[in-house]
Scaffold this active site. Structure first.
Site, PDB file in Angstrom:
ATOM      1  N   SER A  41       8.189  72.934   9.363  1.00 20.41           N
ATOM      2  CA  SER A  41       7.387  72.378  10.451  1.00 20.41           C
ATOM      3  C   SER A  41       7.880  72.878  11.804  1.00 20.41           C
ATOM      4  O   SER A  41       9.079  73.084  11.983  1.00 20.41           O
ATOM      5  CB  SER A  41       7.481  70.851  10.416  1.00 20.41           C
ATOM      6  OG  SER A  41       6.976  70.291  11.600  1.00 20.41           O
ATOM      7  N   ALA A  42       6.962  73.021  12.743  1.00 19.15           N
ATOM      8  CA  ALA A  42       7.344  73.421  14.100  1.00 19.15           C
ATOM      9  C   ALA A  42       7.832  72.226  14.917  1.00 19.15           C
ATOM     10  O   ALA A  42       8.347  72.384  16.014  1.00 19.15           O
ATOM     11  CB  ALA A  42       6.137  74.039  14.802  1.00 19.15           C
ATOM     12  N   SER A  43       7.671  71.031  14.358  1.00 15.91           N
ATOM     13  CA  SER A  43       7.942  69.825  15.158  1.00 15.91           C
ATOM     14  C   SER A  43       9.418  69.458  15.219  1.00 15.91           C
ATOM     15  O   SER A  43      10.113  69.463  14.209  1.00 15.91           O
ATOM     16  CB  SER A  43       7.160  68.643  14.577  1.00 15.91           C
ATOM     17  OG  SER A  43       7.512  67.468  15.265  1.00 15.91           O
ATOM     18  N   LYS A  62       5.457  79.536  14.628  1.00 16.68           N
ATOM     19  CA  LYS A  62       4.387  80.114  13.809  1.00 16.68           C
ATOM     20  C   LYS A  62       3.387  80.750  14.780  1.00 16.68           C
ATOM     21  O   LYS A  62       3.196  80.202  15.857  1.00 16.68           O
ATOM     22  CB  LYS A  62       3.675  79.005  13.011  1.00 16.68           C
ATOM     23  CG  LYS A  62       4.581  78.274  12.024  1.00 16.68           C
ATOM     24  CD  LYS A  62       3.871  77.032  11.468  1.00 16.68           C
ATOM     25  CE  LYS A  62       4.820  76.180  10.647  1.00 16.68           C
ATOM     26  NZ  LYS A  62       4.252  74.903  10.197  1.00 16.68           N
ATOM     27  N   THR A 116      -0.762  63.240  11.738  1.00 12.54           N
ATOM     28  CA  THR A 116      -0.167  63.173  13.071  1.00 12.54           C
ATOM     29  C   THR A 116      -0.774  64.226  14.002  1.00 12.54           C
ATOM     30  O   THR A 116      -0.591  64.140  15.216  1.00 12.54           O
ATOM     31  CB  THR A 116       1.356  63.376  12.999  1.00 12.54           C
ATOM     32  OG1 THR A 116       1.611  64.316  11.963  1.00 12.54           O
ATOM     33  CG2 THR A 116       2.073  62.077  12.692  1.00 12.54           C
ATOM     34  N   GLU A 120      -0.582  74.454   4.426  1.00 16.15           N
ATOM     35  CA  GLU A 120      -0.747  74.498   5.878  1.00 16.15           C
ATOM     36  C   GLU A 120      -2.135  74.049   6.304  1.00 16.15           C
ATOM     37  O   GLU A 120      -3.116  74.300   5.599  1.00 16.15           O
ATOM     38  CB  GLU A 120      -0.591  75.959   6.353  1.00 16.15           C
ATOM     39  CG  GLU A 120       0.747  76.292   6.929  1.00 16.15           C
ATOM     40  CD  GLU A 120       1.055  75.594   8.245  1.00 16.15           C
ATOM     41  OE1 GLU A 120       0.144  75.026   8.861  1.00 16.15           O
ATOM     42  OE2 GLU A 120       2.225  75.623   8.648  1.00 16.15           O
ATOM     43  N   ASP A 121      -2.215  73.434   7.479  1.00 15.55           N
ATOM     44  CA  ASP A 121      -3.536  73.096   8.040  1.00 15.55           C
ATOM     45  C   ASP A 121      -3.830  73.915   9.297  1.00 15.55           C
ATOM     46  O   ASP A 121      -4.855  73.700   9.930  1.00 15.55           O
ATOM     47  CB  ASP A 121      -3.616  71.601   8.400  1.00 15.55           C
ATOM     48  CG  ASP A 121      -2.760  71.269   9.603  1.00 15.55           C
ATOM     49  OD1 ASP A 121      -1.638  71.801   9.708  1.00 15.55           O
ATOM     50  OD2 ASP A 121      -3.220  70.495  10.465  1.00 15.55           O
ATOM     51  N   LYS A 128      -2.371  73.832  16.915  1.00 15.15           N
ATOM     52  CA  LYS A 128      -1.796  73.389  15.640  1.00 15.15           C
ATOM     53  C   LYS A 128      -0.740  74.371  15.141  1.00 15.15           C
ATOM     54  O   LYS A 128      -0.981  75.585  15.122  1.00 15.15           O
ATOM     55  CB  LYS A 128      -2.892  73.231  14.581  1.00 15.15           C
ATOM     56  CG  LYS A 128      -3.770  72.016  14.822  1.00 15.15           C
ATOM     57  CD  LYS A 128      -4.752  71.840  13.672  1.00 15.15           C
ATOM     58  CE  LYS A 128      -5.676  70.657  13.941  1.00 15.15           C
ATOM     59  NZ  LYS A 128      -6.747  70.577  12.940  1.00 15.15           N
ATOM     60  N   ASP A 165       3.974  72.136   5.279  1.00 14.06           N
ATOM     61  CA  ASP A 165       3.888  71.833   6.701  1.00 14.06           C
ATOM     62  C   ASP A 165       3.802  70.300   6.778  1.00 14.06           C
ATOM     63  O   ASP A 165       3.498  69.634   5.774  1.00 14.06           O
ATOM     64  CB  ASP A 165       2.616  72.487   7.268  1.00 14.06           C
ATOM     65  CG  ASP A 165       2.333  72.050   8.692  1.00 14.06           C
ATOM     66  OD1 ASP A 165       3.276  72.047   9.501  1.00 14.06           O
ATOM     67  OD2 ASP A 165       1.163  71.708   8.991  1.00 14.06           O
ATOM     68  N   LEU A 166       4.092  69.745   7.946  1.00 14.33           N
ATOM     69  CA  LEU A 166       4.083  68.275   8.057  1.00 14.33           C
ATOM     70  C   LEU A 166       2.791  67.752   8.715  1.00 14.33           C
ATOM     71  O   LEU A 166       1.954  67.126   8.054  1.00 14.33           O
ATOM     72  CB  LEU A 166       5.304  67.822   8.874  1.00 14.33           C
ATOM     73  CG  LEU A 166       5.371  66.331   9.200  1.00 14.33           C
ATOM     74  CD1 LEU A 166       5.628  65.511   7.948  1.00 14.33           C
ATOM     75  CD2 LEU A 166       6.471  66.055  10.238  1.00 14.33           C
ATOM     76  N   ASP A 167       2.671  68.039  10.025  1.00 16.47           N
ATOM     77  CA  ASP A 167       1.562  67.472  10.806  1.00 16.47           C
ATOM     78  C   ASP A 167       0.223  68.016  10.313  1.00 16.47           C
ATOM     79  O   ASP A 167      -0.017  69.213  10.380  1.00 16.47           O
ATOM     80  CB  ASP A 167       1.733  67.836  12.296  1.00 16.47           C
ATOM     81  CG  ASP A 167       3.009  67.252  12.890  1.00 16.47           C
ATOM     82  OD1 ASP A 167       3.269  66.061  12.675  1.00 16.47           O
ATOM     83  OD2 ASP A 167       3.751  67.987  13.573  1.00 16.47           O
TER      84      ASP A 167
HETATM   85  C1  BG6 Z   1       3.501  71.151  14.857  1.00 24.82           C
HETATM   86  C2  BG6 Z   1       2.176  70.647  15.350  1.00 24.82           C
HETATM   87  O1  BG6 Z   1       3.747  70.669  13.576  1.00 24.82           O
HETATM   88  O2  BG6 Z   1       4.569  70.738  15.723  1.00 24.82           O
HETATM   89  C3  BG6 Z   1       1.953  71.035  16.803  1.00 24.82           C
HETATM   90  O3  BG6 Z   1       1.150  71.186  14.551  1.00 24.82           O
HETATM   91  C4  BG6 Z   1       3.139  70.574  17.646  1.00 24.82           C
HETATM   92  O4  BG6 Z   1       0.760  70.461  17.255  1.00 24.82           O
HETATM   93  C5  BG6 Z   1       4.428  71.155  17.074  1.00 24.82           C
HETATM   94  O5  BG6 Z   1       2.989  71.001  18.995  1.00 24.82           O
HETATM   95  C6  BG6 Z   1       5.667  70.729  17.868  1.00 24.82           C
HETATM   96  O6  BG6 Z   1       5.837  69.355  17.714  1.00 24.82           O
HETATM   97  P1  BG6 Z   1       6.837  68.450  18.533  1.00 24.82           P
HETATM   98  O7  BG6 Z   1       6.842  67.155  17.775  1.00 24.82           O
HETATM   99  O8  BG6 Z   1       8.172  69.130  18.507  1.00 24.82           O
HETATM  100  O9  BG6 Z   1       6.298  68.326  19.909  1.00 24.82           O
HETATM  101 MG    MG Z   2       0.135  71.320  10.699  1.00 20.80          MG
END
Ligand code: BG6
Ligand code: MG
Length: 217
Positions: free
Chosen positions: A115-117, A146, A18, A170-171, A46, A10-12
């Site tokens: 990552s979900a980001s 997730k 972050t 994962e965190d 998260k 996982d990233l964040d």
């Molecule tokens: C996850 C974070 O990695 O990404 C979440 O843990 C975040 O907090 C999600 O909402 C989505 O990120 P982004 O950067 O697409 O808004």
């Molecule tokens: Mg995370």
């Protein structure tokens, strides 16, 4: 201990802190609804997508928004988040991560990001870590957030490694559930009372790197 052939990060909150910037950006949004977003609330956000996060905050604040405003807030949140992260550098990589990536690469263990980001690539580039990752699955490649296992299953399939040979870092509680539903080994980074089904839990990545990492690969 069982040996693994693939590491999915996982990233964040695992590679870089972050998670605190996502929190600050959401806290500002929530305060506009007169809701004080707490660290405890933040555990629910998260690992969860931007859209899902806003839905959770609206529920906590007992608020509803029309589609136009909902969209506007998502854009504002991301603007604030991007502002927070613009100055991150390789110095922000969390302790033990660079050493672990180097070790895994040397052992020819497959390395992927799950990552979900939607900002994952920007962050990895700022940290100068992109080249370590053979596969990057992020918020732009998945349909389900997730705790759905999609992000990790896509990672293992792109790397050609069976889920039971994959280990996930994962965190987030939702990320640990995603990893377990995918049939993978789940390593939780944080406090054990945050998680439900993890196989291992360490207070931070460095403790894991100095301890069990070498037994698990
Ligand atoms: C996850 C974070 O990695 O990404 C979440 O843990 C975040 O907090 C999600 O909402 C989505 O990120 P982004 O950067 O697409 O808004
Ligand atoms: Mg995370």
């Amino acid at each position: 201990m069982k040996k693994h052939e693939c590491a999915l990060f996982d990233l964040d909150g695992v590679i870089v802190d972050t998670a605190k910037y996502h929190f600050l950006a959401w806290k500002k949004i929530a305060s506009n609804f007169k809701y004080n977003l707490t660290h405890e609330d933040n555990e629910l956000l998260k690992g969860v997508s931007r859209i899902e996060s806003l839905k959770i905050i609206l529920k906590l604040a007992n608020k509803s928004l029309d589609e136009v405003l909902f969209e506007k807030i998502l854009i504002q949140k991301n603007k604030d988040y991007l502002n927070f992260i613009q100055n991150i550098t390789p110095e922000d990589i969390l302790p033990g991560i660079s050493e672990a990536l180097f070790y895994l690469k040397k052992k020819q263990i497959k390395i992927g990001l799950g990552s979900a980001s939607k900002n994952a690539k920007i962050v990895l580039d700022l940290l100068e870590l992109t080249s370590y990752f053979e596969v990057i699955i992020d918020g732009n490649n998945i349909n389900r957030s997730k705790p759905d296992p999609e992000v990790f299953l896509r990672g293992s399939s792109a790397l050609g490694i069976a889920p039971d040979k994959c280990l996930v870092f994962e965190d987030s509680a939702s990320g640990i559930l995603a990893a377990k539903t995918a049939g993978m080994t789940a390593v939780a980074i944080g406090s054990p009372d945050t998680f439900l089904k993890e196989d291992f839990c360490y207070p931070n990545f460095l403790t894991f790197f100095k301890g069990d990492l070498h037994q698990l690969f």
